[in-house]
Design an enzyme around this catalytic site. Structure first.
Site, PDB file in Angstrom:
ATOM      1  N   PHE A  96      -3.628   3.868   1.714  1.00 22.94           N
ATOM      2  CA  PHE A  96      -3.670   4.223   3.133  1.00 22.94           C
ATOM      3  C   PHE A  96      -4.770   5.573   3.473  1.00 22.94           C
ATOM      4  CE2 PHE A  96      -2.002   6.392   7.088  1.00 22.94           C
ATOM      5  CZ  PHE A  96      -2.037   5.482   7.874  1.00 22.94           C
ATOM      6  N   TYR A 132       0.858  -1.101  -0.030  1.00 25.57           N
ATOM      7  CA  TYR A 132       0.079   0.128  -0.014  1.00 25.57           C
ATOM      8  C   TYR A 132       0.858   1.310  -0.148  1.00 25.57           C
ATOM      9  CZ  TYR A 132       0.582   0.960   5.052  1.00 25.57           C
ATOM     10  OH  TYR A 132       1.185   0.904   6.276  1.00 25.57           O
ATOM     11  N   CYS A 133       0.358   2.294  -0.552  1.00 28.17           N
ATOM     12  CA  CYS A 133       0.808   3.365  -0.466  1.00 28.17           C
ATOM     13  C   CYS A 133      -0.350   4.597  -0.137  1.00 28.17           C
ATOM     14  CB  CYS A 133       1.515   3.782  -1.871  1.00 28.17           C
ATOM     15  SG  CYS A 133       0.523   4.098  -3.081  1.00 28.17           S
ATOM     16  N   GLN A 134       0.124   5.915  -0.564  1.00 30.46           N
ATOM     17  CA  GLN A 134      -0.933   6.724  -0.055  1.00 30.46           C
ATOM     18  C   GLN A 134      -2.262   6.611  -0.732  1.00 30.46           C
ATOM     19  OE1 GLN A 134      -0.483   8.698   2.701  1.00 30.46           O
ATOM     20  NE2 GLN A 134      -2.286   9.589   2.711  1.00 30.46           N
TER      21      GLN A 134
END
Length: 126
Positions: free
Chosen positions: A115, A86-88
């Site tokens: 996220f 996951y990232c932003q």
């Protein structure tokens, strides 16, 4: 003439971005938060955001391997175990999936919405 060249460059860039997006989507399976929760504890949970973002809050149990360091640190990720990324907001996860696939990872998952859409427990540095 220069307007035409600029238009061609912009169009080529847009085509590249669209093709890259669909290619990245084929490399990883995007999961809803519920599906992600069901499997990430049995997998390698990797946060590909930068350290300052990670310290501001991350999913409990996640390891921070920023996309900017992934090529140098790819050996920290086992290709024989599922990888949950996951990232932003999903842009960096797609690029990370490309790097991991080249390193032999085949079982790659991504958190839908990243996220910023996560509503579960997080850990933050105080």
């Amino acid at each position: 003439m220069s307007n035409m060249i600029a238009l061609i460059i912009v169009a080529a860039f847009l085509v590249y971005m669209i093709v890259s997006y669909f290619y990245q989507q084929r490399l990883m399976k995007t999961l809803t938060e519920e599906e992600f929760r069901a499997g990430y504890r049995k997998a390698q949970l990797i946060d590909v955001r930068e350290p300052n973002e990670f310290e501001g809050g991350h999913i409990l149990g996640a390891r921070n391997i920023p996309l900017s360091q992934l090529k140098q640190r790819k050996n920290e990720i086992r290709p024989d175990k599922p990888v949950y990324l996951y990232c932003q907001n999903n842009v960096r996860s797609g690029r990370a999936a490309q790097t991991l696939r080249k390193n032999g990872c085949k079982d790659i998952y991504n958190l839908k919405g990243g996220f910023k859409k996560w509503s579960g427990r997080i850990k933050a540095k105080n």
